[in-house]
Write a protein that holds these residues in place. Structure first.
Motif, short mmCIF file in Angstrom:
data_model
loop_
_atom_site.label_atom_id
_atom_site.label_comp_id
_atom_site.label_asym_id
_atom_site.label_seq_id
_atom_site.Cartn_x
_atom_site.Cartn_y
_atom_site.Cartn_z
N GLU A 273 0.83 -1.22 0.00
CA GLU A 273 0.00 0.00 0.00
C GLU A 273 0.86 1.26 0.00
O GLU A 273 0.36 2.38 -0.13
CB GLU A 273 -0.92 -0.01 1.22
CG GLU A 273 -2.02 -1.05 1.04
CD GLU A 273 -2.83 -1.29 2.29
OE1 GLU A 273 -2.79 -0.45 3.21
OE2 GLU A 273 -3.50 -2.34 2.34
N THR A 293 -8.74 -3.43 -2.63
CA THR A 293 -7.42 -3.01 -2.13
C THR A 293 -6.67 -2.33 -3.27
O THR A 293 -6.88 -2.68 -4.44
CB THR A 293 -6.54 -4.22 -1.70
OG1 THR A 293 -6.61 -5.18 -2.74
CG2 THR A 293 -6.93 -4.79 -0.38
N HIS A 295 -2.72 -1.58 -4.42
CA HIS A 295 -1.29 -1.72 -4.19
C HIS A 295 -0.54 -0.93 -5.24
O HIS A 295 -1.03 -0.74 -6.35
CB HIS A 295 -0.85 -3.19 -4.30
CG HIS A 295 -1.06 -3.97 -3.04
ND1 HIS A 295 -0.50 -5.19 -2.82
CD2 HIS A 295 -1.77 -3.67 -1.91
CE1 HIS A 295 -0.85 -5.64 -1.63
NE2 HIS A 295 -1.63 -4.74 -1.06
#
Ligand SMILES: Nc1ncnc2c1ncn2[C@@H]1O[C@H](COP(=O)(O)OP(=O)(O)O)[C@@H](O)[C@H]1O
Ligand SMILES: O=P(O)(O)OC[C@H](O)CO
Length: 495
Positions: A273, A293, A295
């Motif tokens: 992250e 999410t 990344h």
């Protein structure tokens, strides 16, 4: 019931379709090369219609050959050459110009203007990219500036822009979805990689109307349905090919990296992250992840990888097939002092020199075609070393091993030289089609074939490991001459 996933891998030189089963076995591969257009020095174009027809052609061929029922296909994943820019009419789907390919240098002057306007820091901060003709934004501006009436029509909402993923999805869904994913958007040089939105300041600076841009979604979700032989199949994964390969190599955690040897060479390291800013000429980009999410990755992009071998084959006619380069390179004991810097379209990371051009240096009367072939293969490994060194300096991580994939990773001479020159073990997986595998994973995760990335991690298996074996003195001597050769290739073309 058996379950299959179809991966569409639209690369720079060919369109491929690969069908995987739920255990990641390849059931069928079909591939079609398509035409490369070089209308002027340093310009590269594709025909967008041929991109679609070659891709749909291999999709149908693969389904025909695999002998599977379409009911058993859970989804389609798309992965693609990135940055390549297409603008088309919303009403008819007709492209207004050829696709301007990522390698194309025609917008160097637009980039210089952006730099003079003081945009470099802003663009790096917002998009994670250096200003270069490589990325989509200046290519869109070029089309809007040079195609009659294009800017006015784009302002009226009559024209659409897409990278190749968006163009394929739009065609597969018959115009229902005008969508891209975060990974592709992050290569356009007009996408804010923190807020995950198109950046109004850059759009304004280049005169790009917001309404022509696609909606941006995650890399793993339902985007729409493609009709294959009358059956509707969910399109459920999209990622730029390099991020897809990172995913396909199961580099899910921070600090894991891969290098892909295709037309170009692209090394990416997942930084989780955390958004890592390079001080050494690398890019920050968005990695592919399951929905929910985000990344980031740090990337070293080398413009000429396997393409230099293609050049030896097609233009120099030194070899008949790319794979022959391995045999001929080993017919000589060393490079004979010959170095080839394949800066045919400038140099990418870590040099970023749009005006560098290819050079062969160190020639003596004893130099042979075999020395040049060897120098060409070695140049791929040296360029990779340059980005690996930059990456290790930026991240303060010494890679314990480098996972590799892509067409030229089949070359054992190249892989051994890579391990030797970087002093890093090179690990080649059993499935070398990791770009397609990544797209299949993304589509499979969105359609319930696999639970999560943990389940996928266990599927990576080794084909061959190459351990460094070159004495330090030799490595240092070779590397020193490589840097000298690079310095000769730089800043050649007049601006
Ligand atoms: N055995 C080999 N040795 C060296 N280069 C190779 C070999 N096999 C393929 N290549 C090169 O790899 C490239 C094709 O790799 P691929 O991953 O299919 O590329 P892309 O996805 O960019 O179209 C070509 O440029 C080709 O010259
Ligand atoms: O077509 P490839 O595999 O060489 O990949 C091209 C890259 O996506 C360009 O950024």
């Amino acid at each position: 019931m058996k379950r299959y996933i179809i991966a569409l891998d639209q690369g720079t030189t060919s369109s491929r379709c690969i069908i995987f089963d739920q255990d990641c076995n390849i059931i069928c591969v079909k591939q079609r090369e398509f035409t490369q257009y070089f209308p002027q020095d340093g310009w590269v174009e594709h025909d967008p219609v041929e991109i679609v027809s070659s891709q749909l052609g291999v999709l149908e061929e693969a389904v025909d050959t695999a002998g599977i029922f379409l009911d058993e296909v859970t989804g389609i994943g798309i992965t693609n050459q990135r940055e390549t820019t297409i603008v088309w009419e919303k009403a008819t789907g007709k492209p207004v110009y050829n696709a301007i390919v990522w390698q194309c240098r025609r917008t160097a002057a637009i980039c210089e203007q952006l730099k003079r306007d003081g945009m470099a820091d802003y663009i790096m901060e917002t998009t994670g990219l250096v200003i270069d003709a490589y990325f989509s934004a200046t290519k869109i501006k070029w089309i809007l500036d040079h195609v009659d009436g294009a800017r006015e029509r784009a302002e009226k909402g009559e024209l659409l822009f897409g990278t190749v993923d968006t163009w394929l999805l739009w065609n597969l869904t018959k115009g229902k979805a005008h969508v891209t994913d975060y990974t592709n958007a992050s290569r356009t040089m007009m996408f804010n990689i923190r807020s995950l939105k198109w950046d109004e300041t850059i759009l304004k600076a280049l005169g790009i109307p917001r309404q022509m841009l696609p909606e941006v979604k995650s890399s793993s979700e339902l985007y729409g349905y493609a009709e294959v032989y009358g059956k509707k199949i969910p399109v459920a994964g999209i990622a730029g090919d390099q991020q897809s390969a990172l995913f396909g190599q199961a580099c899910f955690g921070a600090g894991q990296a891969k290098n892909t040897y295709g037309t170009g060479c692209f090394m990416l390291m997942n930084t989780g992250e955390k958004l890592c800013r390079s001080k050494n000429g690398l890019l920050t980009t968005i990695a592919a992840t399951p929905k929910g999410t985000v990344h980031y990755a740090i990337e070293g992009s080398v413009f000429m990888g396997g393409a230099v071998i293609q050049w030896l084959r097609d233009e120099m006619r030194f070899i008949q097939a790319s794979a022959d380069s391995e045999y001929f390179a080993q017919k000589v004991p060393d490079n004979g002092g010959v170095y080839l810097v394949p800066a045919f379209t400038g140099l990418g990371a870590p040099y970023w020199d749009m005006y560098a051009r290819g050079t062969i240096i160190g020639l003596t009367r004893g130099a042979t075609a075999e020395h040049i072939i060897r120098a060409a293969l070695e140049s791929i490994a040296y360029q990779t070393k340059d980005v690996l060194d930059a990456m290790q300096a930026d991240t303060k991580i010494k890679l314990g091993r480098l996972k590799v994939d892509g067409g030229a990773s089949a070359n054992n001479f190249l892989m051994q030289f890579q391990a030797d020159i970087t002093e890093t073990p090179v690990m080649r997986p059993r499935v070398r089609e990791t770009t397609a595998l990544g797209a299949a994973y993304l589509a499979g995760l969105a359609t319930g074939v696999w639970e999560d990335t943990e389940e996928i991690s266990g599927k990576w298996t080794l084909d061959k490991r190459f351990d460094p074996a070159m004495p330090a003195e030799k490595r240092e001597r070779l590397t020193k001459h490589w840097y000298k050769a690079v310095s000769r290739a730089k800043d050649w073309q007049d601006t």
